[in-house]
Design an enzyme around this catalytic site. Structure first.
Site, PDB file in Angstrom:
ATOM      1  N   ASP A 146      -9.952   1.276 -20.101  1.00 23.80           N
ATOM      2  CA  ASP A 146     -10.702   0.024 -20.052  1.00 23.80           C
ATOM      3  C   ASP A 146     -11.402  -0.162 -18.715  1.00 23.80           C
ATOM      4  O   ASP A 146     -12.462  -0.785 -18.636  1.00 23.80           O
ATOM      5  CB  ASP A 146      -9.727  -1.138 -20.294  1.00 23.80           C
ATOM      6  N   CYS A 170       6.641   8.883   1.475  1.00 24.31           N
ATOM      7  CA  CYS A 170       6.978   7.462   1.478  1.00 24.31           C
ATOM      8  C   CYS A 170       8.250   7.181   0.676  1.00 24.31           C
ATOM      9  O   CYS A 170       8.385   7.622  -0.473  1.00 24.31           O
ATOM     10  CB  CYS A 170       5.815   6.653   0.904  1.00 24.31           C
ATOM     11  N   CYS A 207      -1.452  -0.435  -0.809  1.00 23.62           N
ATOM     12  CA  CYS A 207      -0.300   0.325  -0.310  1.00 23.62           C
ATOM     13  C   CYS A 207       0.546  -0.509   0.645  1.00 23.62           C
ATOM     14  O   CYS A 207       1.774  -0.591   0.508  1.00 23.62           O
ATOM     15  CB  CYS A 207      -0.791   1.602   0.369  1.00 23.62           C
TER      16      CYS A 207
END
Length: 371
Positions: free
Chosen positions: A277, A320, A347
């Site tokens: 979409d 991370c 982030c």
């Protein structure tokens, strides 16, 4: 072929509202054909027949826009009727619709209940937040009409949830927004960050949401949600529900939390097919249902490398500690650099929120276990 998830635009980008932050209006404005009009019976029947043949186990038809109810109730009646005639008995068929609610009446609600539609109702919390950006063609607010639609859905016994778009303005007022949604009895809530225009720099629109604002929003909303949970009042906030579900060792059901794009299909009113979409753009067009087989559409997606590109993990994400929960978020929010898709625009917001909320997310898992 796995179960199919198909998003379709029965009224293309057509809409009776002029929401300032509408991402699909932005996408459509830079296509060669901004609006394909109303979906014909030929297109809808071809879609149903090809989907019923290709799907295994289940198929979900999710009607979106623009405003999908502009296609008219007769279109939906014919769509469901043809599906019931076409789908084999072993195929599970589900229907959902995302609507602004302003055109709903008793006939619509009765139809949704009878055919088991899940309805997503777009509502930005309070009158001030909602009417600031969700206005009709004459510039008037729509808050009262959407609340009326919610009451009609409830009265008819239709399963529904509310979808709230998080702008910079709404983020600053999340306490009043959450309080208002709970006061109105909206037990199932979903909050999604707004999207900036595709061809503009992030953060420049009047409704834009910055990473700092989003971090504050997530922390405040979590505090409110968790406080209610501690007092025995559970309000489903889709993002938090998924995080708790992930901490329990399960896969998230929300697309943006999986870590890569899935096999979705966006079908425009003329039969054109796109991989998502958020990517209903000419350069991502996979083909047309009236001309191409399902295998050809999948082959075009593979040639485009759409899913494969989304699987790339930036080096910083690999180091991370929060990646198992964040998974770099939605592809559309990932920043593009010389090496392709990079880290998520939000982030910093996710890292700050996880550090803040993780202990209580674990306790929320315990509080929710009996449910």
């Amino acid at each position: 072929m796995p179960p199919l998830s198909i998003l379709l635009k029965p009224a293309s980008s057509g809409c009776n509202l002029r929401c300032a932050y509408c991402f699909y209006a932005d996408e459509a404005s830079i296509r060669a054909v901004p609006n394909y009009g109303l979906m014909s019976g030929e297109v809808s029947h071809t879609l149903i027949e090809k989907a019923a043949e290709a799907a295994e186990g289940s198929v979900t038809f999710l009607f979106q826009g623009g405003e999908p109810t502009l296609a008219g109730l007769d279109f939906f009646r014919d769509f469901v009727s043809h599906t019931e005639r076409t789908a084999p008995p072993e195929l599970s068929v589900r229907y959902a619709i995302q609507t602004n609610g302003t055109l709903l009446d008793g006939d619509w609600c009765d139809f949704f209940r009878e055919k088991g539609f899940l309805v997503g109702l777009s509502l930005d919390g309070t009158r001030a937040c909602h009417d600031r950006f969700r206005r009709d063609g004459a510039g008037g607010g729509t808050y009262d009409r959407v609340l009326r639609a919610a009451r009609q859905l409830e009265g008819a016994g239709v399963e529904y949830n509310v979808l709230t778009v998080v702008t910079g303005y709404l983020a600053r007022h999340i306490q009043s927004v959450f309080t208002a949604l709970c006061r109105e009895g909206f037990r199932f809530q979903q909050y999604i960050p707004c999207l900036d225009p595709l061809e503009e720099a992030r953060g420049g629109a009047g409704y834009s949401l910055s990473p700092e604002q989003y971090e504050d929003f997530l922390k405040t909303l979590f505090d409110l949600w968790y406080r209610e949970l501690e007092q025995g009042r559970y309000w489903s906030v889709r993002y938090f529900d998924n995080l708790v579900w992930m901490l329990a060792g399960h896969a998230p059901e929300q697309c943006s939390m999986v870590g890569c794009c899935g096999l979705q299909y966006l079908v425009e009113a003329d039969g054109s097919v796109y991989p998502c979409d958020f990517y209903g753009l000419d350069r991502y067009r996979l083909g047309n249902l009236l001309e191409n087989s399902w295998a050809e559409l999948d082959g075009a997606r593979e040639a485009l490398g759409f899913v494969e590109e989304s699987r790339r993990i930036p080096e910083a994400c690999g180091r991370c500690r929060w990646y198992p929960l964040c998974r770099n978020g939605c592809r559309r929010d990932r920043l593009t650099g010389p090496e392709g898709l990079g880290r998520n625009y939000y982030c910093r917001a996710y890292a700050g929120f996880f550090a803040y909320a993780l202990p209580r997310l674990g306790r929320a898992l315990t509080l929710l276990k009996p449910r």
